[in-house]
Design an enzyme around this catalytic site. Structure first.
Site, mmCIF file in Angstrom:
data_model
loop_
_atom_site.group_PDB
_atom_site.id
_atom_site.type_symbol
_atom_site.label_atom_id
_atom_site.label_comp_id
_atom_site.label_asym_id
_atom_site.label_seq_id
_atom_site.Cartn_x
_atom_site.Cartn_y
_atom_site.Cartn_z
ATOM 1 C CE LYS A 179 70.539 1.986 11.492
ATOM 2 N NZ LYS A 179 69.937 2.441 10.227
ATOM 3 N N GLY A 186 70.220 -8.271 10.604
ATOM 4 C CA GLY A 186 70.916 -7.787 9.414
ATOM 5 C C GLY A 186 71.943 -8.802 8.962
ATOM 6 C CB SER A 187 74.687 -8.489 6.574
ATOM 7 O OG SER A 187 75.404 -7.415 7.148
ATOM 8 C CB THR A 188 76.808 -12.915 8.873
ATOM 9 O OG1 THR A 188 75.608 -13.703 8.887
ATOM 10 C CG2 THR A 188 77.847 -13.572 9.770
ATOM 11 N N GLY A 235 76.596 -7.822 11.842
ATOM 12 C CA GLY A 235 76.170 -8.399 13.122
ATOM 13 C C GLY A 235 77.359 -8.763 14.003
ATOM 14 C CD GLU A 256 66.780 -13.486 15.326
ATOM 15 O OE1 GLU A 256 67.081 -14.374 14.498
ATOM 16 O OE2 GLU A 256 66.212 -13.734 16.398
ATOM 17 C CB CYS A 281 66.915 -13.674 6.833
ATOM 18 S SG CYS A 281 65.392 -13.916 7.746
ATOM 19 C CD GLU A 326 72.015 -13.572 3.439
ATOM 20 O OE1 GLU A 326 72.825 -12.770 3.915
ATOM 21 O OE2 GLU A 326 70.913 -13.835 3.952
HETATM 22 P P1 NAD Z 1 72.884 -4.769 7.019
HETATM 23 O O1 NAD Z 1 73.680 -5.584 7.975
HETATM 24 O O2 NAD Z 1 73.604 -4.032 5.974
HETATM 25 O O3 NAD Z 1 72.042 -3.666 7.809
HETATM 26 C C1 NAD Z 1 71.161 -4.013 8.861
HETATM 27 C C2 NAD Z 1 70.995 -2.804 9.760
HETATM 28 O O4 NAD Z 1 72.261 -2.530 10.368
HETATM 29 C C3 NAD Z 1 70.592 -1.523 9.025
HETATM 30 O O5 NAD Z 1 69.704 -0.784 9.844
HETATM 31 C C4 NAD Z 1 71.910 -0.788 8.903
HETATM 32 O O6 NAD Z 1 71.760 0.608 8.839
HETATM 33 C C5 NAD Z 1 72.606 -1.175 10.189
HETATM 34 N N1 NAD Z 1 74.064 -1.051 10.164
HETATM 35 C C6 NAD Z 1 74.874 -0.953 9.079
HETATM 36 N N2 NAD Z 1 76.156 -0.806 9.483
HETATM 37 C C7 NAD Z 1 76.154 -0.822 10.837
HETATM 38 C C8 NAD Z 1 77.169 -0.752 11.828
HETATM 39 N N3 NAD Z 1 78.446 -0.618 11.514
HETATM 40 N N4 NAD Z 1 76.802 -0.847 13.130
HETATM 41 C C9 NAD Z 1 75.497 -1.012 13.466
HETATM 42 N N5 NAD Z 1 74.496 -1.076 12.569
HETATM 43 C C10 NAD Z 1 74.815 -0.990 11.273
HETATM 44 O O7 NAD Z 1 71.773 -5.750 6.444
HETATM 45 P P2 NAD Z 1 70.676 -5.403 5.344
HETATM 46 O O8 NAD Z 1 71.376 -5.350 4.042
HETATM 47 O O9 NAD Z 1 69.848 -4.241 5.787
HETATM 48 O O10 NAD Z 1 69.733 -6.682 5.440
HETATM 49 C C11 NAD Z 1 70.016 -7.851 4.780
HETATM 50 C C12 NAD Z 1 70.657 -8.857 5.703
HETATM 51 O O11 NAD Z 1 69.835 -9.046 6.851
HETATM 52 C C13 NAD Z 1 70.793 -10.230 5.091
HETATM 53 O O12 NAD Z 1 72.034 -10.786 5.429
HETATM 54 C C14 NAD Z 1 69.671 -11.018 5.736
HETATM 55 O O13 NAD Z 1 69.860 -12.400 5.748
HETATM 56 C C15 NAD Z 1 69.646 -10.438 7.097
HETATM 57 N N6 NAD Z 1 68.349 -10.669 7.746
HETATM 58 C C16 NAD Z 1 68.273 -11.570 8.766
HETATM 59 C C17 NAD Z 1 67.042 -11.838 9.370
HETATM 60 C C18 NAD Z 1 66.934 -12.808 10.507
HETATM 61 O O14 NAD Z 1 65.920 -12.792 11.197
HETATM 62 N N7 NAD Z 1 67.900 -13.669 10.741
HETATM 63 C C19 NAD Z 1 65.900 -11.175 8.918
HETATM 64 C C20 NAD Z 1 66.014 -10.266 7.876
HETATM 65 C C21 NAD Z 1 67.256 -10.014 7.295
#
Ligand code: NAD
Length: 502
Positions: free
Chosen positions: A199, A252-254, A257, A274, A308, A405
């Site tokens: 996704k 994605g975001s904490t 996650g 992650e 990130c 962040e």
């Molecule tokens: P996000 O958490 O908003 O979204 C990440 C993914 O999760 C997207 O595909 C989104 O559609 C999906 N998502 C959203 N709501 C969801 C839910 N309720 N259940 C399941 N999935 C859902 O993050 P973002 O804004 O896309 O990315 C930025 C964040 O990602 C930052 O916090 C960044 O630090 C982190 N990040 C971490 C790493 C790592 O390797 N640690 C790498 C890149 C980005």
């Protein structure tokens, strides 16, 4: 496609292949077929440098996800994929890596248009990293095996372990490195023998959909790789509890996650998280200041700060703090703010108007809380979502710009006196993704490394990433690893086999 986007593509001479791909309404890739969402609903995809609309993509439903899971299950539970010999899996992964490389310029253009990132970085980092990741994991299938054990209990046994693929893997991907993050998850899962449903983030689905065309061209059997586009709160959430999915790997975001982790563990799925970061950087008083300033600026402003493990909290030993800050400002002044398709772009737009507003809000909070603004700080007028690279100095640990962040081109500095104080400041965060040290004093560097609570420690550099090295955070930055042989352990089960011998 809006005229503003068409003019933008014309101005920068984007290739015909990219134009053709961007102009068409997109479809999802399920069981080898290109499909609309079950209820026909779509969402618009926007270009961040102009703010214009590019195209639309399907907003998948949970029924669409069910179909993708059924296809991935069929291939995993005894389908053609499961019966492939390891070297045949390797051959397919190598073929896919070759195709990605062949179409590298096109994929880089798509990534730059969809996400707003510099097309040059997209080519050299995102796409090259994607190719390298597939090549690295392509070498693994024939090297995955268990071990033979000599038990000590009474009796006579042949005892051995088998490494078996975990099953159907759901990969939830963010928007900052759309193709590369997807590759980190997908290449290892396929090497392990799993099947996958991806996704992509709503904001950046396009390169993943073009990639799926290459999956098909490479001859990977239908149903092994499925792409379901749509909303995280619908598709991502359903993946986290779906009974047909064995593992969720999320980047994605904490906060999101944590929700994914809770839901996945609730249905006893394996899970890798992650998550976000607020990585510290320690500049010691013996560091080479000009080269440290260059690396620190790269470490936070690369990808317009939407990284990130960006080194956003910079702690500098007091004797060199001001001299280092001068160097840092000097380097930052040279970073070109430009649309992503400009080959010299260093700072591109934020991915969306919403992200621009979030970052601008943090800059405002920094000003209000009394941090000293030494460079940047301005949001540029639209229609693109540009923000200047911004440096705040003499920041206090309790300020929001130090604690949270930001995920934009904003860096904070403060001085420290002793190494104990530096370690305390570095670890004074819920996150633990990465840390960096700038020093040529080996004894001090080696003394610091074990004391930093971070999944990666970079010395005299930032974000050095290679498929052979694991990547993943401690604390609120998640658990599990992507990349390296370690990742394969998170994608395979170990079966213990006991055979009683006469
Ligand atoms: P996000 O958490 O908003 O979204 C990440 C993914 O999760 C997207 O595909 C989104 O559609 C999906 N998502 C959203 N709501 C969801 C839910 N309720 N259940 C399941 N999935 C859902 O993050 P973002 O804004 O896309 O990315 C930025 C964040 O990602 C930052 O916090 C960044 O630090 C982190 N990040 C971490 C790493 C790592 O390797 N640690 C790498 C890149 C980005």
């Amino acid at each position: 496609m809006d005229e503003s986007v068409r003019n933008y593509l014309d101005h920068y001479g984007v290739s015909d292949a990219t134009r053709r791909f961007l102009a068409k309404p997109q479809k999802m890739f399920i069981d080898g077929a290109w499909v609309d969402s079950g209820n026909g609903v779509t969402f618009d995809v926007f270009e961040p440098s102009t703010g214009g609309r590019i195209t639309s993509a399907p907003s998948g439903t949970t029924e669409d996800l069910d179909q993708a899971v059924a296809a991935a299950r069929r291939q995993f539970d005894g389908g053609e994929w499961r019966r492939l010999k390891p070297l045949e899996r390797e051959r397919l992964l190598h073929r896919l890596a070759d195709l990605i490389e062949t179409h590298g310029n096109e994929l880089a253009e798509i990534e730059a248009v969809d996400m707003g990132k510099s097309v040059s970085f997209a080519r050299d980092i995102d796409i090259q990293g994607t190719v390298d990741t597939f090549r690295y994991f392509a070498g693994w299938p024939s090297k995955l095996h268990g071990r033979i054990v000599e038990p000590s209990i009474p009796g006579n046994y042949l005892a051995y372990t088998r490494k078996e693929p975990l099953g159907v893997v759901a990969a939830i991907v963010p928007w900052n490195f759309p193709l590369q993050t997807m590759a980190w998850k997908l290449a290892a899962a396929l090497a392990a023998g799993c099947t996958v449903i991806v996704k992509p983030a709503e904001l950046t689905s396009l390169s993943t959909l073009r990639f799926a065309e290459l999956v098909q061209e490479a001859g990977i059997p239908d149903g092994v790789v499925n792409i379901v586009t749509g909303r995280g709160s619908v598709i991502g959430a359903a993946m986290s509890t779906h009974p047909g999915i064995d593992k969720v790997t999320f980047t994605g975001s904490t906060p999101v996650g944590k929700d994914v982790g809770r839901a996945a563990v609730g249905s006893l799925k394996h899970v890798t998280l992650e998550l976000g970061g607020k990585s510290p950087v320690l500049v010691l008083d013996d560091a080479d200041l000009p080269s440290a300033a260059l690396a620190v600026a790269n470490g936070v402003f690369f990808n317009s700060g939407q990284v990130c493990d960006a080194g956003t909290r910079v702690y500098v030993q007091r004797a060199v703090h001001d001299a280092f800050l001068d160097e840092l400002v000097k380097v930052t002044r040279t970073l070109k703010i430009a649309p992503g398709l400009d080959r010299d772009c260093y700072i591109g737009p934020m991915v969306s108007a919403q992200q621009k507003a979030v970052v601008a809000g943090y800059i405002e909070a920094g000003r209000r809380e009394g941090a000293e603004l030494v460079h940047g700080g301005a949001s540029l007028d639209g229609p693109g979502h540009f923000i200047e690279p911004t440096i705040f100095a003499h920041c206090k640990p309790e300020m929001r710009i130090v604690r949270e962040e930001i995920f934009g081109p904003v860096l904070v500095t403060s001085p420290f006196d002793t190494l104990d104080e530096a370690v305390f400041l570095a670890n004074d965060t819920p996150f633990g993704l990465a840390a960096a040290i700038y020093s040529n004093d080996l004894a001090r560097v080696h003394g610091l490394i074990p004391r930093l609570h971070a999944g990666s420690v970079y010395v005299n550099a930032h974000s050095t990433i290679d498929p052979s090295m694991p990547f993943g955070g401690f604390k609120d930055s998640g658990f599990g690893k992507d990349l390296g042989p370690e990742q394969l352990d998170y994608l395979m089960e170990t079966k213990a086999v006991w055979i009683t011998l006469p």
